[in-house]
Design an enzyme around this catalytic site. Structure first.
Site, PDB file in Angstrom:
ATOM      1  N   ASP A  63     -13.241  10.327  21.383  1.00 20.65           N
ATOM      2  CA  ASP A  63     -13.988  10.469  22.642  1.00 20.65           C
ATOM      3  C   ASP A  63     -13.444   9.567  23.757  1.00 20.65           C
ATOM      4  OD1 ASP A  63     -15.877  12.491  22.204  1.00 20.65           O
ATOM      5  OD2 ASP A  63     -17.338  11.125  21.297  1.00 20.65           O
ATOM      6  N   ARG A  88     -17.950   5.026  18.702  1.00 22.37           N
ATOM      7  CA  ARG A  88     -17.274   4.783  19.982  1.00 22.37           C
ATOM      8  C   ARG A  88     -17.166   3.289  20.323  1.00 22.37           C
ATOM      9  NH1 ARG A  88     -18.641   8.620  24.923  1.00 22.37           N
ATOM     10  NH2 ARG A  88     -16.581   7.793  25.433  1.00 22.37           N
ATOM     11  N   ARG A 133     -28.978   6.658  26.008  1.00 25.96           N
ATOM     12  CA  ARG A 133     -27.866   5.738  25.738  1.00 25.96           C
ATOM     13  C   ARG A 133     -28.119   4.378  26.405  1.00 25.96           C
ATOM     14  NH1 ARG A 133     -23.205   8.937  24.161  1.00 25.96           N
ATOM     15  NH2 ARG A 133     -24.049  10.716  23.031  1.00 25.96           N
ATOM     16  N   HIS A 162     -26.518  11.635  29.310  1.00 24.71           N
ATOM     17  CA  HIS A 162     -25.998  10.650  30.264  1.00 24.71           C
ATOM     18  C   HIS A 162     -26.437  11.079  31.668  1.00 24.71           C
ATOM     19  CE1 HIS A 162     -22.255   9.287  27.722  1.00 24.71           C
ATOM     20  NE2 HIS A 162     -23.139   8.314  27.743  1.00 24.71           N
ATOM     21  N   CYS A 256     -16.918  13.060  33.281  1.00 31.53           N
ATOM     22  CA  CYS A 256     -16.798  12.257  32.050  1.00 31.53           C
ATOM     23  C   CYS A 256     -15.371  11.766  31.841  1.00 31.53           C
ATOM     24  CB  CYS A 256     -17.195  13.081  30.827  1.00 31.53           C
ATOM     25  SG  CYS A 256     -18.902  13.597  30.789  1.00 31.53           S
TER      26      CYS A 256
HETATM   27  N1  ARG Z   1     -18.886  12.927  22.976  1.00 31.56           N
HETATM   28  C1  ARG Z   1     -19.131  11.966  24.005  1.00 31.56           C
HETATM   29  C2  ARG Z   1     -20.450  11.255  23.726  1.00 31.56           C
HETATM   30  O1  ARG Z   1     -21.382  11.888  23.313  1.00 31.56           O
HETATM   31  C3  ARG Z   1     -19.151  12.614  25.351  1.00 31.56           C
HETATM   32  C4  ARG Z   1     -19.242  11.646  26.481  1.00 31.56           C
HETATM   33  C5  ARG Z   1     -19.287  12.324  27.805  1.00 31.56           C
HETATM   34  N2  ARG Z   1     -19.189  11.408  28.865  1.00 31.56           N
HETATM   35  C6  ARG Z   1     -19.995  11.346  29.934  1.00 31.56           C
HETATM   36  N3  ARG Z   1     -19.691  10.526  30.889  1.00 31.56           N
HETATM   37  N4  ARG Z   1     -21.081  12.073  30.005  1.00 31.56           N
HETATM   38  O2  ARG Z   1     -20.567  10.061  23.897  1.00 31.56           O
END
Ligand code: ARG
Length: 263
Positions: A63, A88, A133, A162, A256
């Site tokens: 990612d 991550r 998040r 997000h 993203c």
């Molecule tokens: N697979 C990543 C996650 O879930 C995607 C992140 C996408 N980034 C963003 N800025 N929305 O963390």
């Protein structure tokens, strides 16, 4: 005004775990297609006159292509990311080191936050998302470090995990957003602050149409978000559609993939 972006080529991109509802490890993703689509996004920025810097991708961090999550950079200060999921976690230090090695003033985060995924910077305020998040503690820590007011907003729909999946700045003063991604209270805050905002519908949100990048004149936006593109054109913006369907399989779009470096 040309912008400066940091991007990360998806050389190690896969969908091998699921940390948001867009990701299906059984279906996976085609890395070659993802790289081609990512290259076209980078080219689109360069053709608009923006500068693109690159960070080396790291094997085992599929990612990492989503550079927006790597940090928040305002006024030359870099507030580091601290990821929610262990998959991550190593991206935080990788991005912070990139900035530290280049002489930026950096701050490691004590609280969970996913950089520009949840922090969107306008002229007077930074809008900050939480709910899935980034945390309120991180919102406060970013405000303290960057010296800009941070306004907290709460997300409610797991598909829009997000802030940058549901809202983007059109310029330093106005935004576009999908109201359905927010609590009633946060919707009221947005109506109060941005009476002139562009409101997107579910159809455009569901193709990650709000995950767009505007330089105040041009809006780089997912090709499938037709309704929103039309509305932006009516408002006088030049729309640059990009095809990033392969990266959407990980839950990401143009924004993203893009971390803005505000010197
Ligand atoms: N697979 C990543 C996650 O879930 C995607 C992140 C996408 N980034 C963003 N800025 N929305 O963390």
């Amino acid at each position: 005004m040309p912008k400066h972006f940091l991007m990360c080529r998806p050389d190690f991109f896969t969908v091998e775990y699921a940390i948001n509802p867009w990701m299906d490890p059984a279906a996976g993703a085609d890395r070659e297609v993802a790289i081609r689509q990512w290259e076209s996004l980078k080219t689109a920025y360069e053709e608009l006159g923006h500068q693109v810097s690159l960070i080396d991708p790291v094997e085992g961090l599929p990612d990492m292509v989503f550079a927006a999550n790597g940090a928040l950079v305002v006024g030359g200060g870099v507030y580091g990311a601290r990821f929610t999921f262990p998959e991550r976690a190593a991206e935080g230090p990788a991005y912070l080191n990139w900035f530290a090695e280049r002489g930026y003033r950096t701050q490691e985060a004590s609280y969970v936050n996913e950089g520009e995924g949840d922090f969107l910077t306008l002229d007077e305020v930074i809008l900050a998302g939480s709910g899935f998040r980034s945390t309120h503690e991180a919102h406060r820590e970013a405000q303290e470090f960057l010296g800009r007011p941070v306004v907290s907003l709460t997300l409610v729909d797991p598909r829009f995990y997000h802030l940058d999946t549901a809202l983007f700045p059109l310029d330093g003063r106005n935004i576009a957003y999908y109201p359905g991604a927010f609590t009633k209270g946060s919707q009221a805050v947005l109506r109060h602050m941005f009476p002139d905002a562009v409101l997107a519908g579910a159809d455009d949100a569901e193709v990650l149409g709000l995950n767009a990048v505007s330089d105040g004149t041009h809006v780089v936006i997912n090709a499938e978000a037709g309704g929103l593109q039309l509305e932006l054109k009516h408002r006088g913006y030049q729309v640059i559609p990009v095809e990033l369907s392969e990266l959407r399989k990980a839950g990401g779009g143009p924004k993203c993939c893009t971390l803005e470096i505000r010197a």
